[in-house]
Design a protein around this motif. Sequence first.
Motif, PDB file in Angstrom:
ATOM      1  N   VAL A  43     -27.323  75.419  -3.663  1.00  0.00           N
ATOM      2  CA  VAL A  43     -26.070  75.635  -2.861  1.00  0.00           C
ATOM      3  C   VAL A  43     -26.449  75.442  -1.740  1.00  0.00           C
ATOM      4  O   VAL A  43     -27.457  75.927  -0.866  1.00  0.00           O
ATOM      5  CB  VAL A  43     -25.419  77.193  -3.029  1.00  0.00           C
ATOM      6  N   VAL A  44     -25.625  74.391  -0.881  1.00  0.00           N
ATOM      7  CA  VAL A  44     -25.811  74.211   0.511  1.00  0.00           C
ATOM      8  C   VAL A  44     -24.772  74.804   1.015  1.00  0.00           C
ATOM      9  O   VAL A  44     -23.420  74.075   1.077  1.00  0.00           O
ATOM     10  CB  VAL A  44     -26.187  72.694   0.676  1.00  0.00           C
ATOM     11  N   ALA A  45     -24.511  75.764   1.901  1.00  0.00           N
ATOM     12  CA  ALA A  45     -23.183  76.329   2.539  1.00  0.00           C
ATOM     13  C   ALA A  45     -23.503  76.134   3.994  1.00  0.00           C
ATOM     14  O   ALA A  45     -24.370  76.668   4.660  1.00  0.00           O
ATOM     15  CB  ALA A  45     -23.195  77.770   2.120  1.00  0.00           C
ATOM     16  N   LEU A  46     -22.670  75.227   4.663  1.00  0.00           N
ATOM     17  CA  LEU A  46     -23.062  74.775   6.272  1.00  0.00           C
ATOM     18  C   LEU A  46     -21.629  75.617   6.791  1.00  0.00           C
ATOM     19  O   LEU A  46     -20.598  75.827   6.516  1.00  0.00           O
ATOM     20  CB  LEU A  46     -22.546  73.435   6.245  1.00  0.00           C
ATOM     21  N   ASP A  47     -22.375  76.413   7.817  1.00  0.00           N
ATOM     22  CA  ASP A  47     -21.204  77.082   8.782  1.00  0.00           C
ATOM     23  C   ASP A  47     -20.290  77.866   8.018  1.00  0.00           C
ATOM     24  O   ASP A  47     -19.143  78.103   8.213  1.00  0.00           O
ATOM     25  CB  ASP A  47     -20.327  75.843   9.643  1.00  0.00           C
ATOM     26  N   ALA A  48     -21.051  78.906   7.241  1.00  0.00           N
ATOM     27  CA  ALA A  48     -20.352  79.851   6.457  1.00  0.00           C
ATOM     28  C   ALA A  48     -21.026  81.015   6.286  1.00  0.00           C
ATOM     29  O   ALA A  48     -21.962  81.159   5.280  1.00  0.00           O
ATOM     30  CB  ALA A  48     -20.150  79.364   4.891  1.00  0.00           C
ATOM     31  N   ALA A  49     -20.567  82.121   7.144  1.00  0.00           N
ATOM     32  CA  ALA A  49     -21.334  83.337   7.133  1.00  0.00           C
ATOM     33  C   ALA A  49     -20.978  84.189   5.813  1.00  0.00           C
ATOM     34  O   ALA A  49     -19.565  84.067   5.685  1.00  0.00           O
ATOM     35  CB  ALA A  49     -20.810  84.076   8.396  1.00  0.00           C
ATOM     36  N   PRO A  50     -21.742  84.654   5.221  1.00  0.00           N
ATOM     37  CA  PRO A  50     -21.371  85.327   4.000  1.00  0.00           C
ATOM     38  C   PRO A  50     -21.009  86.920   4.388  1.00  0.00           C
ATOM     39  O   PRO A  50     -21.808  87.793   4.101  1.00  0.00           O
ATOM     40  CB  PRO A  50     -22.596  85.606   3.241  1.00  0.00           C
ATOM     41  N   CYS A  51     -19.975  86.888   5.074  1.00  0.00           N
ATOM     42  CA  CYS A  51     -19.219  88.304   5.687  1.00  0.00           C
ATOM     43  C   CYS A  51     -17.863  88.310   5.461  1.00  0.00           C
ATOM     44  O   CYS A  51     -17.298  87.180   4.883  1.00  0.00           O
ATOM     45  CB  CYS A  51     -19.760  88.565   7.073  1.00  0.00           C
ATOM     46  N   HIS A  52     -17.409  89.433   5.454  1.00  0.00           N
ATOM     47  CA  HIS A  52     -15.842  89.680   5.291  1.00  0.00           C
ATOM     48  C   HIS A  52     -15.454  89.591   6.750  1.00  0.00           C
ATOM     49  O   HIS A  52     -15.623  89.940   7.713  1.00  0.00           O
ATOM     50  CB  HIS A  52     -15.787  91.228   5.026  1.00  0.00           C
TER      51      HIS A  52
END
Length: 110
Positions: free
Chosen positions: A41-50
Amino acid sequence: NISSPILMGHSMGGKAVLLHALQNGYQAPHSPQSSKGVRCVVALDAAPCHYDTNHRYLFQAMEQMDLTRVQHRRDAEAYFKDLIPHAGERAFILRNLRIDEETRKAQWVP
């Protein structure tokens, strides 16, 4: 049917690929190759937060606007000026407003 894909997403797309990997399995690095789960998985500019979902006022403002009174973008801008004080938010919302050049009919588009 794609086996062990590499997924990439930006911003909301990054959140979508993270969620997909969580729901469909993730192959840990250096694990034996299998046909199940996401390989990478390459997630760009996506913080894993609510995020606070307090954006209902924006949707309500869009729903309440009388589109029959909007013939120019400046009409919509004036309507939103007091309801949405932040200029950046107004500009973002107005990106989804289309005004037909011939009929001057305004409509919201996805």
